[in-house]
Design a protein around this motif. Structure first.
Motif, short mmCIF file in Angstrom:
data_model
loop_
_atom_site.label_atom_id
_atom_site.label_comp_id
_atom_site.label_asym_id
_atom_site.label_seq_id
_atom_site.Cartn_x
_atom_site.Cartn_y
_atom_site.Cartn_z
N ILE A 29 49.99 69.13 11.44
CA ILE A 29 50.13 70.03 12.84
C ILE A 29 50.28 71.25 12.53
O ILE A 29 49.90 72.28 13.32
CB ILE A 29 51.19 69.23 13.54
N GLN A 30 51.33 71.82 11.46
CA GLN A 30 51.56 73.28 11.28
C GLN A 30 50.25 73.86 10.70
O GLN A 30 50.16 75.31 11.11
CB GLN A 30 52.73 73.32 10.24
N ASN A 31 49.26 73.23 10.02
CA ASN A 31 48.22 73.96 9.62
C ASN A 31 47.37 74.19 10.45
O ASN A 31 46.57 75.23 10.34
CB ASN A 31 47.45 72.72 8.39
N GLY A 32 47.28 73.44 11.37
CA GLY A 32 46.35 73.65 12.64
C GLY A 32 44.78 73.63 12.53
O GLY A 32 44.04 74.20 13.22
N GLU A 33 44.36 73.15 11.51
CA GLU A 33 43.18 73.03 11.00
C GLU A 33 42.32 71.85 11.71
O GLU A 33 42.77 70.75 11.79
CB GLU A 33 43.09 72.76 9.52
N GLU A 34 41.16 72.36 12.33
CA GLU A 34 40.38 71.07 12.90
C GLU A 34 40.00 70.00 11.88
O GLU A 34 40.29 68.94 12.73
CB GLU A 34 39.07 71.77 13.49
N LYS A 35 39.87 70.22 10.80
CA LYS A 35 39.58 68.98 9.85
C LYS A 35 40.65 68.13 9.88
O LYS A 35 40.22 66.89 9.23
CB LYS A 35 39.05 69.58 8.80
N MET A 36 41.82 68.35 10.16
CA MET A 36 42.95 67.33 10.12
C MET A 36 42.97 66.37 11.11
O MET A 36 43.82 65.37 11.32
CB MET A 36 44.26 68.34 9.84
N LEU A 37 42.41 67.02 12.32
CA LEU A 37 42.53 66.21 13.55
C LEU A 37 41.94 64.61 13.41
O LEU A 37 42.58 63.67 13.98
CB LEU A 37 41.58 66.70 14.74
#
Length: 68
Positions: A29-37
């Motif tokens: 969540i903190q990273n906010g990178e789309e690839k983590m979704l």
């Protein structure tokens, strides 16, 4: 989503402690990178499938409130 990706994500976090799972979620969540979704989606799927109807209703209430 590719089933292999889902299985890979589950494999990567299987056996993790609650603290490790929390770190994974917070970091994504903190990273906010789309690839983590996709990973967060798979974790939510596990939560949803293992929740009671009452817990699902509570999650939906929290989600609805957070989207207002």
């Amino acid at each position: 989503m590719n089933l292999n990706l889902r299985n890979a994500i589950i494999h990567n976090v299987s056996g993790n402690t609650q603290d490790q799972l929390e770190d994974t979620i917070v970091d994504a969540i903190q990273n906010g990178e789309e690839k983590m979704l996709p990973g967060l989606g798979v974790l939510f799927e596990v939560i949803w499938k293992n929740s009671s109807e009452e817990e699902k209703k509570e999650m939906l209430t929290v989600l609805e409130s957070g989207l207002k």
